[in-house]
Design an enzyme around this catalytic site. Sequence first.
Site, PDB file in Angstrom:
ATOM      1  N   SER A   1       0.861  -1.080   0.009  1.00 40.81           N
ATOM      2  CA  SER A   1      -0.024  -0.017  -0.122  1.00 40.81           C
ATOM      3  C   SER A   1       0.854   1.379  -0.110  1.00 40.81           C
ATOM      4  CB  SER A   1      -0.871  -0.081   1.043  1.00 40.81           C
ATOM      5  OG  SER A   1      -1.803   0.854   0.955  1.00 40.81           O
ATOM      6  N   ASN A   2       0.346   2.405   0.284  1.00 39.24           N
ATOM      7  CA  ASN A   2       1.238   3.724   0.353  1.00 39.24           C
ATOM      8  C   ASN A   2       0.462   4.547   1.558  1.00 39.24           C
ATOM      9  OD1 ASN A   2      -0.990   5.426  -0.792  1.00 39.24           O
ATOM     10  ND2 ASN A   2      -0.857   4.142  -2.544  1.00 39.24           N
ATOM     11  N   ARG A   3       1.353   5.822   1.748  1.00 41.51           N
ATOM     12  CA  ARG A   3       0.785   6.474   2.938  1.00 41.51           C
ATOM     13  C   ARG A   3      -0.282   7.445   2.779  1.00 41.51           C
ATOM     14  NH1 ARG A   3       5.902  10.138   3.506  1.00 41.51           N
ATOM     15  NH2 ARG A   3       4.520  10.988   5.208  1.00 41.51           N
TER      16      ARG A   3
END
Length: 216
Positions: free
Chosen positions: A29-31
């Site tokens: 995933s990402n931030r």
Amino acid sequence: LTQQDLAGKTVLVTAGPTREPIDPARFLSNRSSGKMGYAIARAAFRRGAKVILVSGPTALTCPAGVKRLEVQTAQEMYETVLQHSEQADIIIKSAAVADYRPGEQAVHKVKKEEISPALSLVQNPDILLELGRRKKKGQLLIGFAAESRRLREEGEKKLKRKNLDLIAVNNISGENTGFESESNQLLLLSKSRVEQLPLTGKLHTADLLLDRICSL
Ligand code: C5P
């Protein structure tokens, strides 16, 4: 009362990250926190729009009056967005969609001893590119770009390539901007105009963005 300049309009907003499963316990995933997209959804509803929010996993509550459709993966976001894009007058794609997903998903949790040090990845569909191809007459398509350098150049390239009406470029290397932050400072690019928004809260940023969209 807030100005009802979006009355009668349907606004489709995407927000948050996507999760790309590796096995039942792990994902890529990402931030992205989803805060910018949720602020846009909230502001658009206040201005009178019918709002559909397609959201990846976030910790945020759905703004009052907004219809939220929750998704996990980029593929699910793609399908849900395309199901609702026809009816939208304005589409704002602020989600941070994962560009890649693991080539295969293990049915059972992969054991430590079995984990391959190399994950093989395949590319996800670019939702915004597809929306740009299908864009109807009168429909407005707004993209986001998370960049750490050459903001204007990168934004202009995406504006053209994805057939957008407006792109909001986020400086993700700024201290008070972009991922997880409460504030933001967007660079707005359209075919005819460049506008640097001030560093301000995400809800105010959302209203400034909607002001620009209403003037397109
Ligand atoms: O090309 P890049 O990923 O930087 O473009 C960002 C914009 O494209 C964002 O508006 C994002 O929501 C959208 N996007 C998408 N589908 C992808 C990747 C990005 O809709 N697979």
